[in-house]
Design an enzyme around this catalytic site. Structure first.
Site, PDB file in Angstrom:
ATOM      1  N   HIS A   1       2.693  -0.043   6.639  1.00 21.52           N
ATOM      2  CA  HIS A   1       3.641  -0.526   5.623  1.00 21.52           C
ATOM      3  C   HIS A   1       2.963  -1.541   4.686  1.00 21.52           C
ATOM      4  O   HIS A   1       3.021  -1.403   3.457  1.00 21.52           O
ATOM      5  CB  HIS A   1       4.853  -1.156   6.317  1.00 21.52           C
ATOM      6  CG  HIS A   1       5.855  -1.749   5.385  1.00 21.52           C
ATOM      7  ND1 HIS A   1       7.025  -1.103   5.029  1.00 21.52           N
ATOM      8  CD2 HIS A   1       5.873  -2.924   4.711  1.00 21.52           C
ATOM      9  CE1 HIS A   1       7.707  -1.856   4.186  1.00 21.52           C
ATOM     10  NE2 HIS A   1       7.030  -2.983   3.974  1.00 21.52           N
ATOM     11  N   GLU A   2       2.338  -2.542   5.269  1.00 22.46           N
ATOM     12  CA  GLU A   2       1.771  -3.620   4.432  1.00 22.46           C
ATOM     13  C   GLU A   2       0.617  -3.111   3.570  1.00 22.46           C
ATOM     14  O   GLU A   2       0.426  -3.579   2.448  1.00 22.46           O
ATOM     15  CB  GLU A   2       1.333  -4.804   5.301  1.00 22.46           C
ATOM     16  CG  GLU A   2       2.471  -5.467   6.090  1.00 22.46           C
ATOM     17  CD  GLU A   2       3.663  -5.920   5.244  1.00 22.46           C
ATOM     18  OE1 GLU A   2       3.464  -6.251   4.061  1.00 22.46           O
ATOM     19  OE2 GLU A   2       4.798  -5.926   5.772  1.00 22.46           O
TER      20      GLU A   2
HETATM   21 ZN   LIG Z   1       7.370  -4.511   2.732  1.00 20.43          ZN
END
Ligand SMILES: [Zn+2]
Ligand SMILES: *[C@@H]1O[C@H](CO)[C@@H](O)[C@H](O)[C@H]1NC(C)=O
Ligand SMILES: *[C@@H]1O[C@H](CO)[C@@H](O)[C@H](O)[C@H]1NC(C)=O
Ligand SMILES: *[C@@H]1O[C@H](CO)[C@@H](O)[C@H](O)[C@H]1NC(C)=O
Ligand SMILES: *[C@@H]1O[C@H](CO)[C@@H](O)[C@H](O)[C@H]1NC(C)=O
Ligand SMILES: [Zn+2]
Length: 317
Positions: free
Chosen positions: A273-274
């Site tokens: 995600h990051e």
């Molecule tokens: Zn995020």
């Protein structure tokens, strides 16, 4: 999938062995304090059923929550009267409705069961709405329009304001870790980079020692000097900055795991995600997309076609 499960079991042992240094750094947290009671989002439970007109202790916290994630800004309103109190006013109601739209909830403006439980799920610290434009929902509208008025709804990825991205000279990115980062976390992040590399035009490699990496990864607690303090166990899990900043911070106060471990958050899922943020993606309203803002404990997730399409569109590939 079977291989993934076997990997999870194997990594449970890894978790205990390799995350010990990380966990012992927070030895003041006895294991049982890591349950939901300590979540900074716990106060939302007390607001169950609230709607416009209510004055209930904790609404001020709800305002802070919606401000933090980009849904509410009293500074942009002519009426600042209720920015710092427990009054559920018009502005708060419209912020709750926008939140509900993005999370596929009934846009009632009332804090019903589903809204409260959705808001309490641990999530990324990056705001859903940056600078006032709700791309998480606009993408959906745009698709509806393209489909000539049919009610076929397609949710969507988003970008940061101004569509920041890496220049073509930076499609081979280097990364480095803050010293003291546990080996299990390093391996998790490397695996997450591999996931993105296999589906995009980017490659990632460890920066040679002494060289300044394009991307740096580390664990931080509470206020750590970048203007986006973490909040202890639960609540926000991590955050990363838009291109070409390259900072990716995990919240060191979480109970982390490698793979799906009940009561813990998967380091790899959060890293995938990051890294999406690091490459220029904002949050997506597609629940199965890796760029959906929240992630429950004990689950894992990978890249979704919506995430890949986002990168393709951003980089004209
Ligand atoms: Zn995020
Ligand atoms: C909200 O206000 C209504 C009246 O409009 C009241 O019945 C209800 O108890 C209030 N709820 C809370 C949680 O304060
Ligand atoms: C609103 O303005 C105040 C004072 O200028 C500032 O400290 C605060 O961060 C602003 N809040 C938001 C959500 O922009
Ligand atoms: C601000 O809001 C309050 C209550 O919501 C209202 O009584 C007041 O008149 C408003 N002020 C302005 C300047 O609109
Ligand atoms: C948000 O908008 C303001 C003014 O329109 C601008 O100065 C600022 O750079 C923008 N922030 C981001 C992150 O784009
Ligand atoms: Zn940070």
């Amino acid at each position: 999938m079977a291989a993934l499960k076997a990997f999870s079991l194997f990594s449970l042992a890894l978790l205990i062995l390799l995350l010990l240094p990380l966990l012992s750094a927070h030895a003041t947290n006895p294991p049982n304090s890591l349950d939901k009671k300590t979540s900074p989002f716990e106060f939302l439970k007390g607001l169950h059923g609230c709607h416009k007109g209510n004055k209930t202790k904790g609404i001020q916290g709800l305002k802070k929550y919606l401000e933090q994630f980009g849904y509410l800004n009293y500074n942009h309103s002519k009426n600042h009267t209720h920015s710092n109190d427990d009054v559920f006013d018009d502005l708060l109601e419209s912020a709750v409705k926008t939140y509900q739209l993005n999370y596929h909830l009934k846009a009632s403006g009332t804090l019903d069961d589903k809204t409260v439980s959705t808001m309490m799920v641990p999530r990324c610290g990056v705001a859903d709405i940056v600078n006032g434009t709700n791309w998480m929902h606009l993408g959906k509208k745009w698709h509806d329009h393209k489909s000539h008025g049919s009610f076929h709804t397609v949710s969507h990825y988003s970008f940061f304001p101004g569509n920041p991205r890496w220049p073509p000279s930076k499609y081979r990115l280097t990364y480095g870790f803050v010293s003291g980062t546990p080996t299990a976390a390093i391996n998790a992040v490397v695996q997450a980079f591999q996931a993105w590399a296999s589906r995009t035009h980017f490659t990632f490699s460890q920066a040679p020692s002494g060289a300044r990496p394009d991307i740096t990864v580390g664990f931080y607690s509470r206020d750590h000097g970048d203007g986006y303090p973490f909040d202890g166990t639960g609540g926000t899990l991590a955050h990363a900055f838009a291109p070409t900043d390259g900072r990716f911070h995990y919240d060191g106060d979480e109970r982390w795991s490698v793979g799906a471990v009940p009561g813990a958050t998967d380091l790899i899922t959060v890293a995938v995600h990051e890294i999406g943020h690091l490459l220029g993606l904002g949050h997506s309203s597609v629940q199965q997309a890796i760029m959906f803002p929240s992630i429950s404990q004990g689950v894992t997730k990978g890249l979704h076609p919506d995430d890949i399409e986002g990168i393709r569109v951003l980089y004209n590939r």
